[in-house]
Design a protein around this motif. Structure first.
Motif, PDB file in Angstrom:
ATOM      1  N   LYS A 228       0.805  -1.228   0.000  1.00  0.00           N
ATOM      2  CA  LYS A 228       0.000   0.000   0.000  1.00  0.00           C
ATOM      3  C   LYS A 228       0.837   1.277   0.000  1.00  0.00           C
ATOM      4  O   LYS A 228       0.303   2.371  -0.103  1.00  0.00           O
ATOM      5  N   CYS A 229       2.142   1.109   0.125  1.00  0.00           N
ATOM      6  CA  CYS A 229       3.017   2.290   0.174  1.00  0.00           C
ATOM      7  C   CYS A 229       3.030   2.992  -1.176  1.00  0.00           C
ATOM      8  O   CYS A 229       3.174   2.358  -2.207  1.00  0.00           O
ATOM      9  N   ILE A 230       2.866   4.315  -1.165  1.00  0.00           N
ATOM     10  CA  ILE A 230       2.870   5.050  -2.433  1.00  0.00           C
ATOM     11  C   ILE A 230       4.262   5.574  -2.777  1.00  0.00           C
ATOM     12  O   ILE A 230       4.438   6.290  -3.765  1.00  0.00           O
ATOM     13  N   GLY A 231       5.256   5.252  -1.942  1.00  0.00           N
ATOM     14  CA  GLY A 231       6.633   5.608  -2.286  1.00  0.00           C
ATOM     15  C   GLY A 231       6.930   7.096  -2.253  1.00  0.00           C
ATOM     16  O   GLY A 231       7.765   7.583  -3.017  1.00  0.00           O
ATOM     17  N   CYS A 232       6.244   7.814  -1.378  1.00  0.00           N
ATOM     18  CA  CYS A 232       6.601   9.222  -1.211  1.00  0.00           C
ATOM     19  C   CYS A 232       7.757   9.237  -0.219  1.00  0.00           C
ATOM     20  O   CYS A 232       8.260   8.199   0.175  1.00  0.00           O
ATOM     21  N   ASN A 233       8.204  10.381   0.197  1.00  0.00           N
ATOM     22  CA  ASN A 233       9.240  10.388   1.224  1.00  0.00           C
ATOM     23  C   ASN A 233       8.758  11.076   2.488  1.00  0.00           C
ATOM     24  O   ASN A 233       9.553  11.598   3.258  1.00  0.00           O
ATOM     25  N   ALA A 234       7.438  11.055   2.698  1.00  0.00           N
ATOM     26  CA  ALA A 234       6.902  11.717   3.890  1.00  0.00           C
ATOM     27  C   ALA A 234       7.491  11.103   5.159  1.00  0.00           C
ATOM     28  O   ALA A 234       7.787  11.807   6.126  1.00  0.00           O
ATOM     29  N   CYS A 235       7.700   9.782   5.139  1.00  0.00           N
ATOM     30  CA  CYS A 235       8.263   9.137   6.338  1.00  0.00           C
ATOM     31  C   CYS A 235       9.717   9.542   6.547  1.00  0.00           C
ATOM     32  O   CYS A 235      10.098   9.944   7.638  1.00  0.00           O
ATOM     33  N   SER A 236      10.535   9.458   5.505  1.00  0.00           N
ATOM     34  CA  SER A 236      11.958   9.801   5.666  1.00  0.00           C
ATOM     35  C   SER A 236      12.143  11.266   6.025  1.00  0.00           C
ATOM     36  O   SER A 236      12.986  11.601   6.853  1.00  0.00           O
ATOM     37  N   PHE A 237      11.387  12.127   5.350  1.00  0.00           N
ATOM     38  CA  PHE A 237      11.592  13.556   5.569  1.00  0.00           C
ATOM     39  C   PHE A 237      11.094  14.000   6.947  1.00  0.00           C
ATOM     40  O   PHE A 237      11.440  15.070   7.409  1.00  0.00           O
ATOM     41  N   SER A 238      10.249  13.194   7.580  1.00  0.00           N
ATOM     42  CA  SER A 238       9.811  13.592   8.916  1.00  0.00           C
ATOM     43  C   SER A 238      10.566  12.816  10.003  1.00  0.00           C
ATOM     44  O   SER A 238      10.254  12.935  11.175  1.00  0.00           O
ATOM     45  N   CYS A 239      11.564  12.064   9.598  1.00  0.00           N
ATOM     46  CA  CYS A 239      12.303  11.225  10.553  1.00  0.00           C
ATOM     47  C   CYS A 239      13.550  11.942  11.064  1.00  0.00           C
ATOM     48  O   CYS A 239      14.340  12.454  10.285  1.00  0.00           O
TER      49      CYS A 239
END
Ligand code: SF4
Ligand code: SF4
Ligand code: SF4
Ligand code: SF4
Ligand code: SF4
Lengths: 338, 316
Positions: A228-239
Motif C-alpha cells: 500500500k506504500c505510495i513511495g513518497c518520502n513523507a516518512c523519511s523527511f519527517s524522521c
C-alpha cells in the motif's frame, strides 16, 4: 535545582545576544522549531514538533560551494556560514536522534565539515515530555520521555519553573549563566519523580529484530509489507534519523553552485544508476532497505538502532503504513531456511 | 456492522472464490483513530478485513495501475472518475477491472479535528456525529463540519462506472454558485494571492506525497526527478516548490478528478486544491469538459476539431 520560568526567560532573552535560538513555536501547521527572539514566543505545552529539528544541523537544501570561471581560473567559494546556536525544547527522542546523526557524519576516514561546524556550535537544551502521544514509542527504543542523553542541559517543566540538569561541559557553561537556581520543594521532587517514571504506552519489541532481519533478505514479507506504500518520502523527511542526501549542481553560464538536498530510500530514483540499472528497482526492495538500514545495517555499523520511536513517520504517512506494525511483522515473519 | 460493509465483504468473497479477480483493493481499519488504510485482499477468508466508512480517504484508483492481475476496486464517486480517466489514457484495461461502486457521504478531514483536539486518542462516529477524545481536549463534532473541503463541493458522490453497486445512492447537493471557492480566490488582488501561495509553498517539504497519492500522476519519470535536463534540485525553496506544483497542476489540466487525495496526503497541510480547482474551472469554461464523468466523453486534450479557434492547431 530549579529556576523560575520568569528568571529562565530573562536568561533566555539575554542569550539571544550571542546565539541564534531555535525553539518550538505554534505556527499555521502545528508546532515547529523556528528562530525566536523572545521566550514569550516559545510554545510550552507541546507533544513534539511536527518536523524534527534535524534540519538545523543538516538542512534540506544546502549550498556547499559556489564557483565562477574567470578566464582560465576557477574561483571557488565556500558557502558554509555558521553561527552559535541554541536548540531549545528538544525532546529526548530528537536529542538521541542527533547523537545518531553524529555517527553518520563522522567516521574513521571522514568528518563532514558542514554538519560538524554547525553541530560543534550548537547547544542542545532538552525538555522532558510531560504528555506522551499515543504514537510515541521511545521507551521501546532504549530512550525514555525523560532521558537527558544527547542534551547539553536538560529541563523538566514543573509549571512555573524548570528543574535544571547540566549534562555536558557545554551545558554547564550555559547553566552557570542561569541565576537564582534554588532547591526543589518536596512536592516538586515528587512531580519530578512521576515524570521520570513515565513510559510510553505504545510499545514495540525490538529485542531480536537485528538478528532476525539478518536472515530475511530474501523473504516474502517484503512483498506484502510494501503493497500500500505510495513511495513518497513523507516518512523519511519527517524522521529525525534519516540522513540520505543527493548532491547536484546548479549551473548558469560561467557560474554555479553545488547543493546538497535530502533524498530518501522510498523513491525509485534513489538508487537509479547513470547506466539505467537500478539495483533496487522494485518497491519491495526499497521497503526492505528502510527496515534493514534502520534496524540491521545501522546497528552493524554504529551499534545503535536508527529509530528513536518519535512516531512522526506514523503520523505523516498518507496510507497509514505504521512502522510499529512493520516491526511486528518482522517479529512474526516465519524464518526462511536457506 | 452496517449492511454496506457486509455487502462489500460478501462481494469480495464471491469474486475471489469464483476466481473472477486475483485481488480486491479496499480499505481496512488503520492503526490510528479515524484512519482507514488501503488493503489488498487475495483470499476469500481475508475479505472480512474490509471496512467502509467516512475514514476511507485514499483514492484507490492510484493502486490500480500498480497492482498486477485482475482486480476489483472499492470505488467512491471520485475513485470511479479516476478509473475512467485511466482507461481513457490506456493505463487500465476494462477487462482487468471490476468496480465495486459505493456512494459516498464524504470523508473526514482529520486535520480540522486535530487543530482543535490535538492528537486524536480515540474517536467514535455515530449518526452524523463524531465524539473525539484528543490529547488537548475532548470534543463533539458534526460530521458536516469536519468533512473534507473536496467533499463539500463534490457533485459526483455516486460512482460513474460500476460493475456492482453497494448500498443506496447519495443525493447530489445543489450548488448555488459553481466554483465559489475559485471565484473567491480570483477576486483577491494579485498580491494577496501571491502572499497566500507563498505561505502555502513555504510549508512544502517536497516529499511528493501529493503526487504519489494522485491516480493521475503515473509517469514513470516525473519532470521534477528528471536528471537530464535537470529542472529542479529537489531542495526546498519557495520558487522550486511553486514550480513543482505549477508543473504538476498543468499536467493535470482536464485530468484532475478533484478527489482531494493529494491535499489529504500532504503531511504539511499545503492547500494544493486551490491550484487544481482553478485549472478545473478554466478547463470547464474553455473546453466544457469535466474529467472522468463518462467513458464516452473524450478528454479535453485528446480531441481535435477542424473549427478550433486556434488556427495553428488546424493548419500551419
Ligand atoms: S522511523 Fe519513524 S518512529 Fe523511528 S525515528 Fe524515524 S520517524 Fe521516528
Ligand atoms: S517519543 Fe518519547 S521523547 Fe519523543 S516526544 Fe514522544 S514521549 Fe517524548
Ligand atoms: S510515508 Fe507511507 S506511503 Fe510514503 S513512502 Fe513512507 S510508508 Fe510509503
Ligand atoms: S490532483 Fe489531487 S484532486 Fe486531482 S486527481 Fe490528483 S489527487 Fe485527485
Ligand atoms: S505532499 Fe505536501 S509537502 Fe509533500 S510535496 Fe506535496 S505539497 Fe509538498
Amino acid at each position: 535545582m530549579k529556576i523560575s520560568k520568569e528568571k529562565f526567560g530573562q536568561s533566555f532573552d539575554a542569550l539571544t545576544a550571542d546565539y541564534q535560538i531555535i525553539a518550538p513555536i505554534a505556527d499555521v501547521n502545528g508546532v515547529n522549531y523556528q528562530v525566536v527572539k523572545n521566550f514569550s514566543e516559545v510554545k510550552q505545552d507541546y507533544l513534539n514538533s511536527k518536523l524534527p529539528p534535524k534540519s538545523f544541523l543538516f538542512p534540506q537544501h544546502e549550498k556547499l560551494l559556489s564557483y565562477k570561471k574567470e578566464g582560465k581560473d576557477v574561483i571557488v567559494k565556500n558557502e558554509l556560514k555558521v553561527g552559535k546556536t541554541v536548540l531549545f525544547g528538544i525532546r529526548p527522542c530528537d536529542a538521541k536522534g542527533m547523537l545518531l546523526l553524529d555517527k553518520v557524519f563522522k567516521n574513521d576516514a571522514y568528518t563532514d565539515p558542514y554538519y560538524f561546524e554547525r553541530r560543534d556550535n550548537t547547544v542542545v537544551i532538552g525538555v522532558a515530555c510531560n504528555k506522551i502521544a499515543p504514537t510515541c514509542f521511545c521507551s521501546s527504543m532504549g530512550i525514555s520521555p525523560s532521558s537527558s542523553e544527547g542534551s547539553d542541559i536538560f529541563l523538566i517543566d514543573l509549571g512555573d519553573s524548570y528543574q535544571v540538569e547540566a549534562v555536558t561541559e557545554k551545558g554547564k557553561a550555559i547553566a552557570a549563566s542561569l541565576v537564582e537556581l534554588v532547591e526543589l520543594t518536596t512536592e516538586e521532587q515528587a512531580q519530578v519523580d512521576t515524570i521520570k517514571n513515565a513510559q510510553t504506552t505504545s510499545k514495540v519489541d525490538v529485542a531480536t529484530i537485528t538478528s532476525k532481519l539478518g536472515t530475511m533478505f530474501n523473504h516474502a514479507y517484503w512483498d506484502t509489507l510494501q503493497e500500500k506504500c505510495i513511495g513518497c518520502n513523507a516518512c523519511s523527511f519527517s524522521c529525525p534519523t534519516c540522513h540520505c542526501f543527493d548532491i547536484s549542481e546548479e549551473v548558469r553560464k560561467n557560474e554555479g553552485t553545488r547543493v546538497r538536498t535530502w533524498d530518501g530510500c522510498m523513491s525509485p530514483l534513489f538508487t537509479l544508476h547513470g547506466s539505467g540499472h537500478n539495483p533496487r528497482n522494485k518497491h519491495e526492495a526499497r521497503w526492505r532497505q528502510r527496515m534493514m538500514h534502520k534496524f540491521n545495517y545501522f546497528v552493524q555499523n554504529n551499534g545503535d538502532i536508527a529509530c528513536v520511536g518519535c512516531g512522526r513517520c506514523i503520523k505523516s504517512c498518507p496510507v497509514n503504513l505504521d512502522i510499529r506494525q512493520a516491526i511486528d511483522g518482522v517479529n512474526k515473519a516465519e524464518l526462511v531456511v536457506e | 456492522m452496517n449492511s454496506i460493509i457486509s455487502d462489500i465483504r460478501e462481494t469480495a468473497r464471491q469474486l475471489l472464490a469464483d476466481g473472477k479477480v486475483d485481488v480486491v483493493i479496499g480499505y481496512e481499519k488503520g492503526s490510528l483513530p479515524l484512519k482507514a488504510t488501503p488493503c489488498f485482499v487475495r483470499s476469500p477468508q481475508d475479505a472480512d478485513k474490509l471496512i467502509w466508512d467516512e475514514t476511507c480517504e485514499n483514492n484507490l484508483a492510484a493502486f490500480a495501475t500498480k497492482t498486477a492481475g485482475k482486480k476489483a476496486i472499492v470505488a467512491k464517486g471520485c475513485d470511479s472518475r479516476a478509473l475512467v480517466v485511466l482507461m481513457q489514457e490506456n493505463q487500465l484495461v476494462k477487462d482487468d477491472l471490476y468496480v465495486i461502486g459505493v456512494s459516498c457521504q464524504g470523508v473526514i478531514d482529520k486535520k480540522k479535528i486535530e487543530a482543535e483536539t490535538g492528537e486524536i486518542l480515540e474517536a467514535i462516529i455515530a449518526e452524523g456525529k463524531l465524539s473525539v477524545k484528543g490529547i488537548a481536549c475532548d470534543k463533539e463534532f458534526n460530521f458536516i463540519d469536519v468533512k473534507d473541503a473536496t467533499c463539500q463541493t463534490c457533485r459526483y458522490p455516486n460512482p460513474v462506472i460500476e460493475d456492482i453497486h453497494i448500498g443506496g445512492s447519495v443525493e447530489v447537493p445543489q450548488q448555488t454558485v459553481a466554483f465559489a471557492d475559485v471565484i473567491e480566490m480570483e477576486n483577491r488582488t494579485d498580491s494577496e494571492r501571491q502572499a497566500y501561495f507563498q505561505e502555502q509553498m513555504k510549508k512544502c517539504i517536497r516529499c511528493y506525497a501529493c503526487r504519489n497519492a494522485c491516480p493521475m500522476c503515473y509517469c514513470s519519470e516525473c519532470f521534477v526527478d528528471c536528471n537530464s535536463p535537470k529542472w529542479l534540485t529537489g531542495g526546498v525553496d519557495r520558487a522550486e516548490n511553486l514550480l513543482f506544483q505549477a508543473g504538476r497542476v498543468l499536467h493535470l489540466a482536464g485530468r484532475c478528478v478533484d478527489c482531494g487525495a493529494c491535499s489529504r496526503a500532504c503531511p504539511q497541510g499545503v492547500d494544493i486544491r486551490a491550484l487544481n480547482r482553478k485549472l478545473t474551472k478554466d478547463v470547464s469554461e474553455m473546453y466544457h469538459h469535466e474529467a472522468g464523468i463518462s467513458e464516452e466523453v473524450k478528454p479535453a486534450l485528446n480531441v481535435y476539431s477542424a473549427d478550433d479557434p486556434e488556427a495553428f492547431l488546424v493548419k500551419e
